[in-house]
Design a protein around this motif. Structure first.
Motif, PDB file in Angstrom:
ATOM      1  N   THR A 295       0.835  -1.206   0.000  1.00 16.63           N
ATOM      2  CA  THR A 295       0.000   0.000   0.000  1.00 16.63           C
ATOM      3  C   THR A 295       0.870   1.256   0.000  1.00 16.63           C
ATOM      4  O   THR A 295       0.387   2.355   0.239  1.00 16.63           O
ATOM      5  CB  THR A 295      -0.933   0.026   1.223  1.00 16.63           C
ATOM      6  OG1 THR A 295      -0.139  -0.030   2.424  1.00 16.63           O
ATOM      7  CG2 THR A 295      -1.892  -1.163   1.212  1.00 16.63           C
ATOM      8  N   ALA A 296       2.159   1.092  -0.273  1.00 24.75           N
ATOM      9  CA  ALA A 296       3.100   2.210  -0.253  1.00 24.75           C
ATOM     10  C   ALA A 296       2.830   3.194  -1.391  1.00 24.75           C
ATOM     11  O   ALA A 296       2.173   2.871  -2.379  1.00 24.75           O
ATOM     12  CB  ALA A 296       4.527   1.694  -0.345  1.00 24.75           C
ATOM     13  N   ALA A 297       3.378   4.390  -1.238  1.00 23.01           N
ATOM     14  CA  ALA A 297       3.167   5.455  -2.224  1.00 23.01           C
ATOM     15  C   ALA A 297       4.198   5.443  -3.332  1.00 23.01           C
ATOM     16  O   ALA A 297       4.170   6.307  -4.215  1.00 23.01           O
ATOM     17  CB  ALA A 297       3.178   6.815  -1.531  1.00 23.01           C
ATOM     18  N   SER A 298       5.123   4.477  -3.320  1.00 24.94           N
ATOM     19  CA  SER A 298       6.103   4.358  -4.396  1.00 24.94           C
ATOM     20  C   SER A 298       6.611   2.928  -4.456  1.00 24.94           C
ATOM     21  O   SER A 298       6.566   2.194  -3.456  1.00 24.94           O
ATOM     22  CB  SER A 298       7.264   5.338  -4.206  1.00 24.94           C
ATOM     23  OG  SER A 298       8.004   5.011  -3.052  1.00 24.94           O
ATOM     24  N   ILE A 299       7.080   2.529  -5.638  1.00 23.30           N
ATOM     25  CA  ILE A 299       7.719   1.227  -5.806  1.00 23.30           C
ATOM     26  C   ILE A 299       8.996   1.414  -6.620  1.00 23.30           C
ATOM     27  O   ILE A 299       9.163   2.420  -7.308  1.00 23.30           O
ATOM     28  CB  ILE A 299       6.796   0.206  -6.507  1.00 23.30           C
ATOM     29  CG1 ILE A 299       6.483   0.643  -7.943  1.00 23.30           C
ATOM     30  CG2 ILE A 299       5.516  -0.011  -5.723  1.00 23.30           C
ATOM     31  CD1 ILE A 299       5.758  -0.421  -8.758  1.00 23.30           C
ATOM     32  N   GLU A 300       9.891   0.446  -6.525  1.00 28.05           N
ATOM     33  CA  GLU A 300      11.112   0.445  -7.324  1.00 28.05           C
ATOM     34  C   GLU A 300      11.036  -0.671  -8.353  1.00 28.05           C
ATOM     35  O   GLU A 300      10.599  -1.783  -8.052  1.00 28.05           O
ATOM     36  CB  GLU A 300      12.333   0.246  -6.432  1.00 28.05           C
ATOM     37  CG  GLU A 300      12.579   1.385  -5.455  1.00 28.05           C
ATOM     38  CD  GLU A 300      13.788   1.158  -4.576  1.00 28.05           C
ATOM     39  OE1 GLU A 300      14.445   2.142  -4.195  1.00 28.05           O
ATOM     40  OE2 GLU A 300      14.078  -0.021  -4.263  1.00 28.05           O
ATOM     41  N   CYS A 301      11.459  -0.363  -9.572  1.00 31.57           N
ATOM     42  CA  CYS A 301      11.464  -1.346 -10.656  1.00 31.57           C
ATOM     43  C   CYS A 301      12.799  -1.289 -11.381  1.00 31.57           C
ATOM     44  O   CYS A 301      13.410  -0.228 -11.491  1.00 31.57           O
ATOM     45  CB  CYS A 301      10.339  -1.061 -11.654  1.00 31.57           C
ATOM     46  SG  CYS A 301       8.690  -1.186 -10.978  1.00 31.57           S
ATOM     47  N   SER A 302      13.233  -2.423 -11.898  1.00 29.13           N
ATOM     48  CA  SER A 302      14.474  -2.464 -12.673  1.00 29.13           C
ATOM     49  C   SER A 302      14.198  -1.955 -14.081  1.00 29.13           C
ATOM     50  O   SER A 302      13.356  -2.504 -14.798  1.00 29.13           O
ATOM     51  CB  SER A 302      15.018  -3.894 -12.738  1.00 29.13           C
ATOM     52  OG  SER A 302      15.426  -4.323 -11.463  1.00 29.13           O
ATOM     53  N   GLY A 303      14.880  -0.892 -14.472  1.00 22.93           N
ATOM     54  CA  GLY A 303      14.679  -0.339 -15.804  1.00 22.93           C
ATOM     55  C   GLY A 303      13.410   0.476 -15.928  1.00 22.93           C
ATOM     56  O   GLY A 303      12.701   0.715 -14.951  1.00 22.93           O
ATOM     57  N   GLU A 304      13.132   0.882 -17.154  1.00 26.66           N
ATOM     58  CA  GLU A 304      12.013   1.793 -17.407  1.00 26.66           C
ATOM     59  C   GLU A 304      10.946   1.180 -18.311  1.00 26.66           C
ATOM     60  O   GLU A 304      10.202   1.893 -18.968  1.00 26.66           O
ATOM     61  CB  GLU A 304      12.548   3.087 -18.029  1.00 26.66           C
ATOM     62  CG  GLU A 304      13.528   3.823 -17.125  1.00 26.66           C
ATOM     63  CD  GLU A 304      14.031   5.116 -17.735  1.00 26.66           C
ATOM     64  OE1 GLU A 304      13.751   5.360 -18.926  1.00 26.66           O
ATOM     65  OE2 GLU A 304      14.703   5.885 -17.023  1.00 26.66           O
ATOM     66  N   ALA A 305      10.857  -0.142 -18.306  1.00 22.39           N
ATOM     67  CA  ALA A 305       9.925  -0.806 -19.223  1.00 22.39           C
ATOM     68  C   ALA A 305       8.737  -1.426 -18.502  1.00 22.39           C
ATOM     69  O   ALA A 305       8.078  -2.324 -19.028  1.00 22.39           O
ATOM     70  CB  ALA A 305      10.655  -1.882 -20.022  1.00 22.39           C
ATOM     71  N   SER A 306       8.422  -0.958 -17.315  1.00 21.22           N
ATOM     72  CA  SER A 306       7.287  -1.508 -16.585  1.00 21.22           C
ATOM     73  C   SER A 306       6.137  -0.508 -16.589  1.00 21.22           C
ATOM     74  O   SER A 306       6.331   0.694 -16.801  1.00 21.22           O
ATOM     75  CB  SER A 306       7.676  -1.850 -15.147  1.00 21.22           C
ATOM     76  OG  SER A 306       7.977  -0.671 -14.417  1.00 21.22           O
TER      77      SER A 306
END
Length: 230
Positions: A69-80
């Motif tokens: 329910t967090a206000a941000s997530i981390e993803c690898s790269g910019e293709a998500s």
């Protein structure tokens, strides 16, 4: 792996703040009630190199620890990118309804849908409604999503929940005719076609509206794209 979420369980009589342990998470895909609309979504994904499903609906397992329910997530790269979905939670002997984003790595999706879903967190609203309180007007509920693109908020998805199969039909499809989910289970239930095509953005905002009772579930999150070395 289980996860613990701080949720607000909303009934007409009041709201109960509740710590909920989720033991399993399921992503239901290709859940279109309207075959034409589902075909449009399949074509969208084919354009990105994603193979057609072997059957519909499909049910993918992901780690419950991906729910947030967090206000941000981390993803690898910019293709998500995100996609709005209504979700179901079985807790305390009752079925609850929330709204979430099946955030997915689109590059990995071309290699395998299951792994593309597993590598991304699944943002969801902290507020949920009891399914019993919306069951009699379920088809009136509406999903929507916006992205922040080039500094502007743009409608990304919008449509009724009737685009997807009925919640009880999705449960029965996964559990061979069962009418309830196992206790502590969350199921994401399918999405709408994206306006302008599937694409990444730095922020995703989404909602589930109940026009009959005049209320809305919503959540928003920023996407922090981590650099990919090598």
């Amino acid at each position: 792996m289980s996860t613990t979420l701080a949720l607000n369980l909303i009934r007409p009589s009041g709201t109960r703040a509740q710590t909920v342990t989720v033991t399993q998470a399921v992503i239901a895909g290709w859940t279109g009630r309207d075959r034409d609309a589902m075909e449009k979504h399949i074509v969208e994904l084919e354009a990105l190199g994603v193979a057609r499903p072997v059957s519909t609906p499909m049910y993918y397992r992901v780690s419950a620890s991906r729910l947030t329910t967090a206000a941000s997530i981390e993803c690898s790269g910019e293709a998500s990118s995100g996609e709005v979905e209504f979700l179901l939670l079985q807790f305390d002997g009752q079925l609850w309804v929330g709204v979430g984003s099946d955030h997915t790595d689109r590059e990995l999706e071309t290699r395998g849908v299951a792994i593309s879903k597993q590598v991304c967190d699944k943002p969801m609203s902290a507020d949920l409604w009891c399914f019993d309180d919306v069951a009699d007007h379920w088809d009136r509920l509406r999903l929507s999503a916006r992205i922040i693109e080039d500094g502007e908020a743009r409608v990304y998805q919008d449509g009724p929940v009737t685009t997807m199969l009925d919640p009880l039909a999705l449960i029965a499809g996964w559990r061979a005719g069962a009418s309830t989910l196992p206790e502590g289970t969350v199921m994401f239930c399918g999405t709408l076609a994206a306006k302008g095509g599937i694409r990444p953005a730095g922020r995703f905002e989404f909602a589930l509206e109940d026009p009959v009772l005049g209320r809305t579930l919503s959540h928003a999150y920023d996407i922090d794209a981590l650099p990919v070395a090598g």
